[in-house]
Every structure is written in C-alpha cells, then in structure tokens.
Scaffold this motif. Structure first.
Motif, short mmCIF file in Angstrom:
data_model
loop_
_atom_site.label_atom_id
_atom_site.label_comp_id
_atom_site.label_asym_id
_atom_site.label_seq_id
_atom_site.Cartn_x
_atom_site.Cartn_y
_atom_site.Cartn_z
N ALA A 43 -0.26 -6.43 -5.53
CA ALA A 43 0.25 -7.36 -4.51
C ALA A 43 1.24 -6.65 -3.59
O ALA A 43 1.24 -6.87 -2.37
CB ALA A 43 0.92 -8.56 -5.19
N ILE B 198 -5.50 -19.59 0.17
CA ILE B 198 -4.65 -18.52 -0.36
C ILE B 198 -3.68 -18.11 0.74
O ILE B 198 -4.10 -17.74 1.83
CB ILE B 198 -5.49 -17.31 -0.79
CG1 ILE B 198 -6.61 -17.74 -1.75
CG2 ILE B 198 -4.62 -16.24 -1.42
CD1 ILE B 198 -7.65 -16.66 -1.98
N ASN C 167 -1.47 -3.18 -12.97
CA ASN C 167 -0.34 -4.08 -12.79
C ASN C 167 -0.58 -4.92 -11.54
O ASN C 167 -0.61 -4.40 -10.42
CB ASN C 167 0.94 -3.25 -12.66
CG ASN C 167 2.18 -4.11 -12.65
OD1 ASN C 167 2.28 -5.05 -11.87
ND2 ASN C 167 3.14 -3.79 -13.52
N SER C 168 -0.74 -6.22 -11.72
CA SER C 168 -1.05 -7.10 -10.59
C SER C 168 0.09 -7.13 -9.57
O SER C 168 -0.15 -7.26 -8.36
CB SER C 168 -1.35 -8.52 -11.08
OG SER C 168 -0.25 -9.05 -11.80
N ALA C 169 1.32 -7.01 -10.03
CA ALA C 169 2.46 -7.00 -9.10
C ALA C 169 2.42 -5.77 -8.19
O ALA C 169 2.73 -5.86 -6.99
CB ALA C 169 3.77 -7.02 -9.88
N SER D 174 0.00 -12.30 -3.91
CA SER D 174 -0.03 -12.54 -5.35
C SER D 174 -1.11 -13.55 -5.72
O SER D 174 -1.77 -13.43 -6.76
CB SER D 174 1.33 -13.03 -5.84
OG SER D 174 1.71 -14.21 -5.15
N GLY D 175 -1.32 -14.54 -4.86
CA GLY D 175 -2.36 -15.53 -5.11
C GLY D 175 -3.74 -14.91 -5.07
O GLY D 175 -4.61 -15.22 -5.88
N VAL E 127 -4.42 -11.71 -5.66
CA VAL E 127 -4.53 -10.80 -6.81
C VAL E 127 -4.87 -11.56 -8.08
O VAL E 127 -5.67 -11.11 -8.91
CB VAL E 127 -3.23 -9.99 -6.98
CG1 VAL E 127 -3.24 -9.22 -8.29
CG2 VAL E 127 -3.05 -9.04 -5.81
N ASN E 128 -4.29 -12.74 -8.22
CA ASN E 128 -4.55 -13.55 -9.42
C ASN E 128 -5.97 -14.14 -9.42
O ASN E 128 -6.51 -14.45 -10.49
CB ASN E 128 -3.53 -14.68 -9.52
CG ASN E 128 -2.13 -14.17 -9.84
OD1 ASN E 128 -1.98 -13.13 -10.46
ND2 ASN E 128 -1.12 -14.90 -9.40
N LEU E 129 -6.55 -14.27 -8.23
CA LEU E 129 -7.85 -14.92 -8.11
C LEU E 129 -9.01 -13.93 -8.06
O LEU E 129 -10.10 -14.21 -8.55
CB LEU E 129 -7.87 -15.78 -6.84
CG LEU E 129 -9.07 -16.71 -6.64
CD1 LEU E 129 -9.15 -17.74 -7.76
CD2 LEU E 129 -8.95 -17.42 -5.29
#
Length: 292
Positions: free
Chosen positions: A46, A75, A41-43, A79-80, A82-84
């Motif tokens: 983060a 960045i 879970n990316s959230a 969250s940025g 984690v998305n990258l």
C-alpha cells in the motif's frame, strides 16, 4: 494470405531498434520483489502504491471499473485495494494506470488508449464465463493489445494511422493482412516483442501476437488459454465498436461476434453484461484519459 511468423518477428525487431521504447516504472520491479517475499507485507505494498498520488488516483479508479464495483462499494484507498486484490492483480492494474498516464503523446494515441481501455472493461466482464482467465488478466491483456500500434505510428507517423488504424476497427482480419503485406510485419509482432522485453509473461506476449488470428481453432491447438484470451479480445473489440461507434457493423465484425460467442460457449447474458459494463464505465474513460 499466410502471415509468415519468422519474417514478421525479424522485421519487428528491426523496427523497434529505430524507436525509443518506454521502460516500465521502477515500482513494478519493487512490486515483484515484494511478491517474492515469503510473507508479503500488505502495508508495504500500500505504501508503494501511494508514492505517486496521480498514479494512485488512476489505479483506484481503474480497479473500480475493472471490478465493476457498485457506487456504495467503491475502493478509495490503497490499503482497500491491497486487501481486496492479489499482488499479480495489483501489478497488472498499476502498470495499466502508469501506461495510461505516460504512454500517449498524440491525439491518435489517446483515442487508441480509450478504445483499448473500453475493450478491456468488456473483456473483464466476459471473463466471468471463461475458465482460467481472471478479470484483471482479461483487462490487462486487452488493454495492451494495441501497444504495438502506438510504436508503429511513431515509426511511420504519416501513413500508418490513416491507412491501417481505423480500417482494423471494422475489418480486423483483412485490414491486418494489408498491414503485414505493407510492412512485412505488424503491430501484433511489435507488441509481442515489447511486452517480452518488459517481462510481462507468455500469455500476454502470445495473445498480442495472435489477436488478429481468424482461426481460433488453430490457436486452440497451439495453446488453449491463449485461444480463449484471443477470443475474449476479439469479442470485446466488437462489442466496444457496437456500443461507441457511429459506423455500421460490417459482415466481418458480425462473423467475429458469432464465432467468438460460439467458441467460448457464452450465454446470451454474458454479452448483455459486457455491453452494460461498457455503458456504465466506458463513456467516462474518454474524459478521464483525455484529461491526463
């Protein structure tokens, strides 16, 4: 001089027993747990990164440096990142950030961290031209190359730094042999043992062990990826010295640069790109680390 591996490892283990070895932060193990989940879970990742604002700030700054981000593409949030980034990349940069903040306790420690950080930036940039090694992998291993030096200085604070530390910047092979001759072990062995205890992987521990190996071809016969990583580290160190040192470049450093460029089959623009990255990001690292 022949470096006796078993002797060096045995003496390193004895030396470490007399020192307090730092532990990795709990967040690293929590990241491992998240990575093992069927669908990470990316959230949650983060959120974990954001628990310590001071470390988060260093982590985001480091991510921008290692990825060589442009000013309009920086960045700014967990969250940025984690998305990258992949989870392995996040783990490497998070641990690097933690150690930057928590490992140095002396002026010499800080100088060493700055130098390794700069070399890591150069290695990350050079990795673009090297198969199988990512930017964060190149940075992380090069950043940790001298973790053993910090513990050698704690073991022998009155003699190690003044005798061996600066000498190895200009004479990485010959000064390293003198270190081994004096202690019957060296920072390479100490660093390799420590990173194994931290469960940070074979590539790291083997690269640390062999990063003063003059014959890259013999390392290649042992492990091709380790040989490439060792060559990256050696070249990154030479370029860092050339960009930031006031001292002349020794014949040994020139030989290392020529050998590693040839070994990695790098084009001219690879070295130029690494030097440009050092000039772009390297100066600010000194102020950044010293302020911690």
């Amino acid at each position: 001089m022949k470096i006796e591996m078993k002797l060096g490892m045995d003496e390193a283990i004895k030396l470490i027993q007399s020192c307090h070895i730092d532990t990795v932060p709990a967040e690293i193990y929590q990241l491992d747990e998240l990575m093992l989940a069927p669908n990470p879970n990316s959230a949650h990742v983060a959120q974990l990164l954001s628990k310590n604002p001071e470390i988060l700030g260093e982590f985001l700054s480091l991510a921008n440096r290692v990825l060589n981000k442009s000013p309009d593409d920086l960045i700014f949030e967990a969250s940025g990142a984690v998305n990258l980034l992949g989870l392995d990349e996040i783990k490497r940069l998070f641990l690097s950030s933690y150690l930057t903040k928590n490992l140095p306790i002396s002026t010499e420690d800080h100088k060493l961290i700055v130098n390794c950080h700069r070399a890591g930036i150069a290695a990350a940039e050079l990795s673009y031209w090297v198969n199988d090694i990512s930017r964060t992998e190149a940075f992380f291993i090069t950043f940790l190359q001298d973790i053993g030096v910090i513990y050698m200085m704690r073991y022998d604070p009155d003699y190690y730094a003044q005798t061996f530390l600066n000498a190895q910047l200009t004479s990485p092979f010959s000064a390293y042999e003198k270190e081994f001759e004096h202690y019957q072990t060296a920072h390479t062995f100490v660093g390799s043992v420590i990173t194994r205890r931290w469960h940070l992987g074979d590539l790291l521990s083997k690269s640390l062990l062999l990063h003063h190996q003059e014959s890259l071809e013999s390392v290649m016969a042992y492990d091709a990826k380790v040989a490439k990583m060792v060559a990256l580290m050696q070249l990154a160190n030479v370029l860092t010295f050339k960009v930031f040192s006031d001292h002349y470049e020794t014949a040994e450093l020139k030989q290392i640069e020529e050998h590693t460029v040839r070994f990695l089959a790098l084009p001219d623009n690879a070295v130029q790109a690494a030097q440009a990255a050092l000039k772009k990001w390297g100066e600010g690292i000194n102020d950044h680390v010293s302020s911690h």
